[in-house]
Design a protein around this motif. Structure first.
Motif, PDB file in Angstrom:
ATOM      1  N   PRO A   1       0.817  -1.217   0.000  1.00 54.77           N
ATOM      2  CA  PRO A   1       0.000   0.000   0.000  1.00 54.77           C
ATOM      3  C   PRO A   1       0.849   1.264   0.000  1.00 54.77           C
ATOM      4  CG  PRO A   1      -0.023  -1.052   2.155  1.00 54.77           C
ATOM      5  CD  PRO A   1       0.635  -2.013   1.226  1.00 54.77           C
ATOM      6  N   THR A   2       0.295   2.321  -0.536  1.00 54.72           N
ATOM      7  CA  THR A   2       0.929   3.638  -0.489  1.00 54.72           C
ATOM      8  C   THR A   2       0.128   4.536   0.453  1.00 54.72           C
ATOM      9  OG1 THR A   2      -0.352   4.362  -2.409  1.00 54.72           O
ATOM     10  CG2 THR A   2       1.832   3.424  -2.833  1.00 54.72           C
ATOM     11  N   TYR A   3       0.718   5.665   0.814  1.00 55.36           N
ATOM     12  CA  TYR A   3       0.100   6.556   1.796  1.00 55.36           C
ATOM     13  C   TYR A   3       0.082   7.981   1.260  1.00 55.36           C
ATOM     14  CZ  TYR A   3       1.122   2.630   4.924  1.00 55.36           C
ATOM     15  OH  TYR A   3       1.200   1.381   5.490  1.00 55.36           O
ATOM     16  N   THR A   4      -0.982   8.719   1.574  1.00 53.96           N
ATOM     17  CA  THR A   4      -1.048  10.125   1.200  1.00 53.96           C
ATOM     18  C   THR A   4      -0.218  10.941   2.185  1.00 53.96           C
ATOM     19  OG1 THR A   4      -2.966  10.631   2.584  1.00 53.96           O
ATOM     20  CG2 THR A   4      -3.389   9.739   0.360  1.00 53.96           C
ATOM     21  N   THR A   5       0.080  12.172   1.807  1.00 49.59           N
ATOM     22  CA  THR A   5       0.827  13.062   2.694  1.00 49.59           C
ATOM     23  C   THR A   5       0.066  13.295   3.995  1.00 49.59           C
ATOM     24  OG1 THR A   5       1.842  14.169   0.805  1.00 49.59           O
ATOM     25  CG2 THR A   5       1.867  15.347   2.903  1.00 49.59           C
ATOM     26  N   VAL A   6      -1.244  13.441   3.903  1.00 48.01           N
ATOM     27  CA  VAL A   6      -2.067  13.640   5.103  1.00 48.01           C
ATOM     28  C   VAL A   6      -1.970  12.423   6.024  1.00 48.01           C
ATOM     29  CG1 VAL A   6      -4.434  13.893   5.950  1.00 48.01           C
ATOM     30  CG2 VAL A   6      -3.657  15.241   3.983  1.00 48.01           C
ATOM     31  N   GLN A   7      -2.058  11.239   5.455  1.00 46.08           N
ATOM     32  CA  GLN A   7      -1.966  10.024   6.268  1.00 46.08           C
ATOM     33  C   GLN A   7      -0.604   9.927   6.950  1.00 46.08           C
ATOM     34  OE1 GLN A   7      -2.896   7.139   3.240  1.00 46.08           O
ATOM     35  NE2 GLN A   7      -5.066   7.048   3.782  1.00 46.08           N
ATOM     36  N   LEU A   8       0.459  10.198   6.216  1.00 46.63           N
ATOM     37  CA  LEU A   8       1.802  10.126   6.793  1.00 46.63           C
ATOM     38  C   LEU A   8       1.975  11.153   7.909  1.00 46.63           C
ATOM     39  CD1 LEU A   8       3.992   9.640   3.590  1.00 46.63           C
ATOM     40  CD2 LEU A   8       3.541   7.950   5.375  1.00 46.63           C
ATOM     41  N   ASN A   9       1.444  12.357   7.703  1.00 45.50           N
ATOM     42  CA  ASN A   9       1.548  13.374   8.750  1.00 45.50           C
ATOM     43  C   ASN A   9       0.782  12.964   9.999  1.00 45.50           C
ATOM     44  OD1 ASN A   9       3.192  15.062   7.250  1.00 45.50           O
ATOM     45  ND2 ASN A   9       1.496  16.265   6.421  1.00 45.50           N
ATOM     46  N   ASN A  10      -0.397  12.389   9.828  1.00 48.43           N
ATOM     47  CA  ASN A  10      -1.179  11.943  10.988  1.00 48.43           C
ATOM     48  C   ASN A  10      -0.454  10.837  11.749  1.00 48.43           C
ATOM     49  OD1 ASN A  10      -3.273  13.733  10.545  1.00 48.43           O
ATOM     50  ND2 ASN A  10      -4.462  12.282   9.308  1.00 48.43           N
ATOM     51  N   ILE A  11       0.190   9.949  11.017  1.00 49.98           N
ATOM     52  CA  ILE A  11       0.946   8.868  11.669  1.00 49.98           C
ATOM     53  C   ILE A  11       2.116   9.453  12.458  1.00 49.98           C
ATOM     54  CG2 ILE A  11       2.434   6.872  11.224  1.00 49.98           C
ATOM     55  CD1 ILE A  11       0.613   6.257   8.798  1.00 49.98           C
ATOM     56  N   LYS A  12       2.830  10.407  11.864  1.00 45.96           N
ATOM     57  CA  LYS A  12       4.008  10.985  12.520  1.00 45.96           C
ATOM     58  C   LYS A  12       3.626  11.845  13.719  1.00 45.96           C
ATOM     59  CE  LYS A  12       6.643  11.133   8.201  1.00 45.96           C
ATOM     60  NZ  LYS A  12       7.210  12.025   7.142  1.00 45.96           N
ATOM     61  N   LEU A  13       2.451  12.473  13.676  1.00 46.83           N
ATOM     62  CA  LEU A  13       2.049  13.401  14.736  1.00 46.83           C
ATOM     63  C   LEU A  13       1.301  12.730  15.877  1.00 46.83           C
ATOM     64  CD1 LEU A  13       0.923  16.439  12.541  1.00 46.83           C
ATOM     65  CD2 LEU A  13       3.005  16.248  13.927  1.00 46.83           C
ATOM     66  N   ALA A  14       1.023  11.438  15.761  1.00 50.13           N
ATOM     67  CA  ALA A  14       0.330  10.738  16.851  1.00 50.13           C
ATOM     68  C   ALA A  14       1.170  10.815  18.119  1.00 50.13           C
ATOM     69  CB  ALA A  14       0.088   9.290  16.457  1.00 50.13           C
ATOM     70  N   LEU A  15       0.510  11.132  19.240  1.00 52.22           N
ATOM     71  CA  LEU A  15       1.245  11.360  20.488  1.00 52.22           C
ATOM     72  C   LEU A  15       1.747  10.072  21.123  1.00 52.22           C
ATOM     73  CD1 LEU A  15      -0.906  14.191  22.114  1.00 52.22           C
ATOM     74  CD2 LEU A  15       1.294  14.385  20.924  1.00 52.22           C
ATOM     75  N   SER A  16       1.116   8.963  20.819  1.00 53.42           N
ATOM     76  CA  SER A  16       1.530   7.702  21.428  1.00 53.42           C
ATOM     77  C   SER A  16       1.471   6.593  20.391  1.00 53.42           C
ATOM     78  CB  SER A  16       0.618   7.339  22.608  1.00 53.42           C
ATOM     79  OG  SER A  16      -0.693   7.016  22.148  1.00 53.42           O
ATOM     80  N   ALA A  17       2.115   5.487  20.706  1.00 53.52           N
ATOM     81  CA  ALA A  17       2.071   4.334  19.814  1.00 53.52           C
ATOM     82  C   ALA A  17       0.646   3.821  19.667  1.00 53.52           C
ATOM     83  CB  ALA A  17       2.986   3.228  20.345  1.00 53.52           C
TER      84      ALA A  17
END
Length: 267
Positions: free
Chosen positions: A47-63
């Motif tokens: 699968p590929t990821y959109t920029t929005v999805q990648l940003n949401n993953i990186k900005l999540a406060l916890s695992a």
């Protein structure tokens, strides 16, 4: 000694080199069958990821928040699984060439690895295939041969320890390749080989030694090598363009032994 061997190999390899073509996948050459995808693989692209999805993953406060968000994207069997088969990686991150291909999962193409400190690749080497000398900027590599025999590895660590540390691996044997070291894997066999490599960082980095060195300004390259006579009439940028980009065919002795001819129409 290592630099002399490396330069000799480069000139031999690039004398007939051409730009890379399509992924090899299943390979048939002069009666020798190369590696194939294992049974049970789907062959679908990962699968590929959109920029929005990648940003949401990186900005999540916890695992927990991160995994919940990835879970919400789709079926967990899609986003929490990575397919290393060649068919699922038509443009492999670790490169492709006549010698095979390397399928790397790391944080950029499998963001579930974020903050885990690990990544992994599988290398599919054709007969006489070589994963050309390279370094991993941020990770130590632990490599295991899962198919094949007589696979040579070597690494040069740093100034003060410039003697190549070499091993010959058979199936289910492994070697460590330290972070930052220049190293390679060479399948010195007429049969295909497959390795699995684990890395100690989710973003291990990959820098091809010859490809990047000869990408420097021509006069700098010649000066660094001590102005050798064999480079007097060599156009360094043109020479650089002919260096195989990643997995190449290895030693001429292996090619002769296995009846393999270098294909000038492929890199």
């Amino acid at each position: 000694m290592l630099s002399t061997l490396l330069l000799s190999s480069l000139f031999a390899a690039t004398a007939f080199a051409a730009p890379l073509r399509q992924p090899l996948g299943r390979r048939q050459q002069d009666g020798q069958q190369g590696w194939q995808g294992s049974n049970g693989t789907t062959g679908r692209p990962n699968p590929t990821y959109t920029t929005v999805q990648l940003n949401n993953i990186k900005l999540a406060l916890s695992a927990v928040d991160r995994y919940k968000y990835i879970e919400s994207l789709s079926d967990t069997d899609l986003y929490f699984k990575f397919d290393y088969s060649p068919a699922a990686n038509p443009n492999p991150v670790a490169g492709i060439g006549q010698g095979g291909q390397g399928d790397l999962s790391y944080v950029d193409n499998w963001p579930v690895l974020l903050n885990t400190g690990v990544s992994m690749s599988m290398g599919f080497m054709n007969p006489c295939g070589m994963n050309t000398p390279h370094t991993h900027n941020r990770a130590t590599e632990l490599l295991v041969i899962v198919q094949g025999n007589n696979v040579h590895t070597s690494f040069v660590q740093e100034s003060g320890l410039t003697t190549p540390i070499t091993t010959t691996l058979n199936q289910y044997q492994g070697a460590v390749l330290p972070i930052g070291s220049i190293h390679y894997e060479f399948n010195d066999s007429c049969e295909p080989a497959v390795f699995v490599a684990a890395f100690s960082d989710e973003d291990p980095g990959l820098s091809r030694t010859a490809q990047n060195f000869f990408g420097e300004d021509g006069p700098i390259v010649k000066a660094d090598l001590g102005f050798p006579a064999f480079l007097d009439h060599v156009n360094v940028p043109q020479f650089h363009s002919k260096i195989p980009k990643a997995f190449a065919l290895g030693a001429q002795e292996c090619l002769d032994r296995c009846g393999i001819k270098y294909n000038a129409t492929e890199g």
